[in-house]
Scaffold this motif. Structure first.
Motif, PDB file in Angstrom:
ATOM      1  N   ASN A  30       0.829  -1.209   0.000  1.00  0.00           N
ATOM      2  CA  ASN A  30       0.000   0.000   0.000  1.00  0.00           C
ATOM      3  C   ASN A  30       0.865   1.262   0.000  1.00  0.00           C
ATOM      4  OD1 ASN A  30      -2.218  -1.634   0.057  1.00  0.00           O
ATOM      5  ND2 ASN A  30      -2.778  -1.200   2.182  1.00  0.00           N
ATOM      6  N   LYS A  31       1.966   1.247   0.747  1.00  0.00           N
ATOM      7  CA  LYS A  31       2.876   2.400   0.769  1.00  0.00           C
ATOM      8  C   LYS A  31       3.492   2.618  -0.609  1.00  0.00           C
ATOM      9  CE  LYS A  31       4.194   2.318   5.633  1.00  0.00           C
ATOM     10  NZ  LYS A  31       5.290   2.071   6.599  1.00  0.00           N
TER      11      LYS A  31
ATOM     12  N   GLN B   9       1.342   6.621  -6.965  1.00  0.00           N
ATOM     13  CA  GLN B   9       0.246   7.527  -7.307  1.00  0.00           C
ATOM     14  C   GLN B   9       0.663   8.982  -7.136  1.00  0.00           C
ATOM     15  OE1 GLN B   9      -3.005   6.236  -4.841  1.00  0.00           O
ATOM     16  NE2 GLN B   9      -3.741   4.752  -6.344  1.00  0.00           N
ATOM     17  N   GLU B  10       1.410   9.271  -6.079  1.00  0.00           N
ATOM     18  CA  GLU B  10       1.874  10.641  -5.869  1.00  0.00           C
ATOM     19  C   GLU B  10       2.828  11.065  -6.980  1.00  0.00           C
ATOM     20  OE1 GLU B  10       3.495  10.672  -1.918  1.00  0.00           O
ATOM     21  OE2 GLU B  10       1.504  10.665  -0.995  1.00  0.00           O
ATOM     22  N   GLU B  11       3.695  10.146  -7.438  1.00  0.00           N
ATOM     23  CA  GLU B  11       4.615  10.449  -8.531  1.00  0.00           C
ATOM     24  C   GLU B  11       3.849  10.723  -9.817  1.00  0.00           C
ATOM     25  OE1 GLU B  11       7.274   7.121  -8.729  1.00  0.00           O
ATOM     26  OE2 GLU B  11       8.365   7.731  -6.919  1.00  0.00           O
ATOM     27  N   ARG B  12       2.821   9.917 -10.110  1.00  0.00           N
ATOM     28  CA  ARG B  12       2.005  10.105 -11.314  1.00  0.00           C
ATOM     29  C   ARG B  12       1.248  11.427 -11.257  1.00  0.00           C
ATOM     30  NH1 ARG B  12       1.115   5.693 -14.656  1.00  0.00           N
ATOM     31  NH2 ARG B  12      -0.935   6.452 -15.274  1.00  0.00           N
ATOM     32  N   LYS B  13       0.762  11.736 -10.074  1.00  0.00           N
ATOM     33  CA  LYS B  13       0.013  13.002  -9.898  1.00  0.00           C
ATOM     34  C   LYS B  13       0.934  14.204 -10.100  1.00  0.00           C
ATOM     35  CE  LYS B  13      -3.422  14.971  -6.798  1.00  0.00           C
ATOM     36  NZ  LYS B  13      -4.082  14.862  -5.500  1.00  0.00           N
ATOM     37  N   ALA B  14       2.150  14.075  -9.565  1.00  0.00           N
ATOM     38  CA  ALA B  14       3.135  15.165  -9.726  1.00  0.00           C
ATOM     39  C   ALA B  14       3.532  15.325 -11.178  1.00  0.00           C
ATOM     40  CB  ALA B  14       4.362  14.874  -8.862  1.00  0.00           C
ATOM     41  N   ALA B  15       3.532  14.236 -11.940  1.00  0.00           N
ATOM     42  CA  ALA B  15       3.891  14.299 -13.364  1.00  0.00           C
ATOM     43  C   ALA B  15       2.708  14.721 -14.230  1.00  0.00           C
ATOM     44  CB  ALA B  15       4.410  12.940 -13.819  1.00  0.00           C
ATOM     45  N   GLY B  16       1.540  14.874 -13.601  1.00  0.00           N
ATOM     46  CA  GLY B  16       0.356  15.297 -14.345  1.00  0.00           C
ATOM     47  C   GLY B  16      -0.370  14.136 -15.004  1.00  0.00           C
ATOM     48  N   LEU B  17      -0.082  12.939 -14.617  1.00  0.00           N
ATOM     49  CA  LEU B  17      -0.741  11.751 -15.175  1.00  0.00           C
ATOM     50  C   LEU B  17      -1.941  11.354 -14.333  1.00  0.00           C
ATOM     51  CD1 LEU B  17       2.489   9.720 -15.971  1.00  0.00           C
ATOM     52  CD2 LEU B  17       1.108  11.016 -17.585  1.00  0.00           C
ATOM     53  N   ARG B  18      -2.772  10.510 -14.928  1.00  0.00           N
ATOM     54  CA  ARG B  18      -3.949  10.018 -14.211  1.00  0.00           C
ATOM     55  C   ARG B  18      -3.539   9.084 -13.080  1.00  0.00           C
ATOM     56  NH1 ARG B  18      -8.675   7.768 -18.024  1.00  0.00           N
ATOM     57  NH2 ARG B  18     -10.194   9.269 -17.302  1.00  0.00           N
ATOM     58  N   THR B  19      -4.320   9.151 -11.974  1.00  0.00           N
ATOM     59  CA  THR B  19      -4.100   8.201 -10.878  1.00  0.00           C
ATOM     60  C   THR B  19      -5.331   7.339 -10.740  1.00  0.00           C
ATOM     61  OG1 THR B  19      -4.921   9.795  -9.272  1.00  0.00           O
ATOM     62  CG2 THR B  19      -2.559   9.732  -9.606  1.00  0.00           C
ATOM     63  N   TYR B  20      -5.109   6.121 -10.382  1.00  0.00           N
ATOM     64  CA  TYR B  20      -6.221   5.176 -10.255  1.00  0.00           C
ATOM     65  C   TYR B  20      -6.482   4.874  -8.821  1.00  0.00           C
ATOM     66  CZ  TYR B  20      -5.195   4.557 -15.194  1.00  0.00           C
ATOM     67  OH  TYR B  20      -4.982   4.764 -16.509  1.00  0.00           O
TER      68      TYR B  20
END
Length: 136
Positions: free
Chosen positions: A118-119, A125-136
């Motif tokens: 989970n960690k 997810q935080e990395e994807r969000k920072a890159a501007g990508l979708r998070t699931y």
């Protein structure tokens, strides 16, 4: 009884007093019956069968002629010395480890693997969000 007699003699009798006097007489009679019942000792039965699932599993002395039981030491795993594992669903184990994971050497490590996964997912997810990508 004397209170009831006095109440009857007056005009506009006190009905509460009459009811209280009648109740006192009734209670006195029922208490006398209870006292008589308490003076007699209960009957003691010797070698009374203990019945579990229709089978006699033990004998004991008591005040009943037969004991029918729902649970018996011979049918319960704890009393037989069997150790059962308590299975927790993943979310319950994970919540427990989030709270007490630092004491895993004392409390056990069930759920630690899921906590680590989970960690890792949260980090991704935080990395994807920072890159501007979708998070699931």
């Amino acid at each position: 009884a004397s209170v009831a007699m006095k109440a009857k003699g007056k005009k506009g009798a006190d009905f509460k007093a009459m009811a209280a006097a009648k109740a006192a007489v009734k209670n006195k009679a029922s208490n006398a019956a209870k006292d008589e019942e308490m003076k007699t000792a209960p009957k003691i039965y010797q070698d009374v069968p203990v019945i579990f699932n229709g089978k006699e599993v033990a004998k004991l002395n008591g005040t009943m002629s037969e004991y029918k039981v729902d649970i018996w030491s011979g049918a319960h795993p704890v009393w037989q010395g069997k150790k059962g594992k308590v299975s927790l669903d993943v979310s319950a184990a994970t919540k427990f480890q989030e709270k007490f994971g630092a004491m895993a050497d004392i409390l056990g490590s069930a759920g630690l693997e899921q906590l680590e996964k989970n960690k890792q997912l949260k980090k991704e997810q935080e990395e994807r969000k920072a890159a501007g990508l979708r998070t699931y």
